[in-house]
Design an enzyme around this catalytic site. Sequence first.
Site, PDB file in Angstrom:
ATOM      1  N   ILE A 269      25.839   9.297  22.871  1.00 43.70           N
ATOM      2  CA  ILE A 269      25.386  10.186  24.165  1.00 43.70           C
ATOM      3  C   ILE A 269      24.466  11.349  23.591  1.00 43.70           C
ATOM      4  O   ILE A 269      24.847  12.157  22.672  1.00 43.70           O
ATOM      5  CB  ILE A 269      26.414  10.630  24.982  1.00 43.70           C
ATOM      6  CG1 ILE A 269      27.308   9.390  25.484  1.00 43.70           C
ATOM      7  CG2 ILE A 269      26.025  11.616  25.929  1.00 43.70           C
ATOM      8  CD1 ILE A 269      28.624   9.811  26.327  1.00 43.70           C
TER       9      ILE A 269
ATOM     10  N   GLY B  18      28.703   6.202  22.173  1.00 39.65           N
ATOM     11  CA  GLY B  18      28.356   5.595  23.138  1.00 39.65           C
ATOM     12  C   GLY B  18      27.759   4.192  22.922  1.00 39.65           C
ATOM     13  O   GLY B  18      27.785   3.434  23.606  1.00 39.65           O
TER      14      GLY B  18
ATOM     15  N   ASP C 131      30.683   2.065  22.654  1.00 38.38           N
ATOM     16  CA  ASP C 131      31.187   1.736  24.204  1.00 38.38           C
ATOM     17  C   ASP C 131      30.169   0.578  24.779  1.00 38.38           C
ATOM     18  O   ASP C 131      30.846  -0.548  25.270  1.00 38.38           O
ATOM     19  CB  ASP C 131      30.874   2.914  24.974  1.00 38.38           C
ATOM     20  CG  ASP C 131      31.668   4.264  24.977  1.00 38.38           C
ATOM     21  OD1 ASP C 131      32.805   3.706  24.638  1.00 38.38           O
ATOM     22  OD2 ASP C 131      31.541   5.214  24.754  1.00 38.38           O
TER      23      ASP C 131
ATOM     24  N   GLU D  52      33.413  10.217  18.749  1.00 41.88           N
ATOM     25  CA  GLU D  52      33.934  11.405  19.759  1.00 41.88           C
ATOM     26  C   GLU D  52      34.863  12.359  19.311  1.00 41.88           C
ATOM     27  O   GLU D  52      34.857  13.497  19.598  1.00 41.88           O
ATOM     28  CB  GLU D  52      34.563  10.654  21.049  1.00 41.88           C
ATOM     29  CG  GLU D  52      33.323  10.066  21.894  1.00 41.88           C
ATOM     30  CD  GLU D  52      32.884   8.597  21.416  1.00 41.88           C
ATOM     31  OE1 GLU D  52      32.501   7.726  22.363  1.00 41.88           O
ATOM     32  OE2 GLU D  52      33.542   8.182  20.642  1.00 41.88           O
TER      33      GLU D  52
ATOM     34  N   ASP E 283      35.765   8.134  26.110  1.00 40.41           N
ATOM     35  CA  ASP E 283      36.007   7.761  27.662  1.00 40.41           C
ATOM     36  C   ASP E 283      35.075   6.746  28.321  1.00 40.41           C
ATOM     37  O   ASP E 283      35.306   6.660  29.626  1.00 40.41           O
ATOM     38  CB  ASP E 283      36.080   9.060  28.606  1.00 40.41           C
ATOM     39  CG  ASP E 283      34.821   9.693  28.576  1.00 40.41           C
ATOM     40  OD1 ASP E 283      33.653   9.454  27.661  1.00 40.41           O
ATOM     41  OD2 ASP E 283      34.749  10.908  29.255  1.00 40.41           O
TER      42      ASP E 283
END
Length: 276
Positions: A69, A126, A129, A149, A157
């Site tokens: 991110i 990310g 993810d 993270e 998350d």
Amino acid sequence: MEKFKTLEIIQTSPDSSVFHLRLNRPSSRNALSLDSFAELPLALSSLDRNPDALVVVLSGAGDHFCSGIDLAALRSISSRSLSGADRGRAGERLRREIKSMQDAITAIERCRKPVIAAVHGACVGGGVDIVTACDVRYCTGDAFFSVKEVDLAITADLGTLQRLPSIVGYGNAMELALTGRRMSGSEAKEMGLVSGVFGSKRELDDGVRLVAEAIASKSPMAITGTKDVLQTSRDMSVDQGLDYVATWNSAMLLSDDLTEAVSAHLQKRKPIFAKL
């Protein structure tokens, strides 16, 4: 073809049912911006609705797949959530922001078409993810993965902690998430995160193309059904999963694809299926 700020959709051949969805912020190593989260579900919805698209290959432009991110996006979300609000309302607003970003990643799973991740270079935060939401994953030998993270004082998350354990095992997922360490492409293969490792980006592209074309040559009804049943059965007992697939096939099995597949097999020819 739709135009996006942070992504691009490419059909390399007009005769191919394989479409490429590329993260397209190479100058920032394809870091995920707020625009990325807004555009990803739009792009996947477009591919889902496109009858010419049967398989999606997800990759990154430039030297890396995804560096996670964008920190500017994190700052923006944080300041926007805290601006002029009491603690309770700030928390509720932040929760909505997180849920919206989660939905953007989950859009990969919701796409009826199989999504294959082709990973090179960094796949961090990310990026993990994203690939854990994909259906199949391949990488280059010099690719590396990191559930980063924890090093930013964040609990991951957007799906990694929910999806990674079922792919690599609970213990491996816990160790990777707690340490934030780099995992090489070869180790990712050993753990089962990726199905294959290629020597170079070109070999990765060629290898993934062959896999994607092979999948795209099969019955669209069978392919979308297989993806749906596997995903749904993940959270079911064996008996529940068997009941679900029985219900699915009672509605979908008797399609023209079945007749065509049997006829092609008997006539020793390649089947020709209608678009989805």
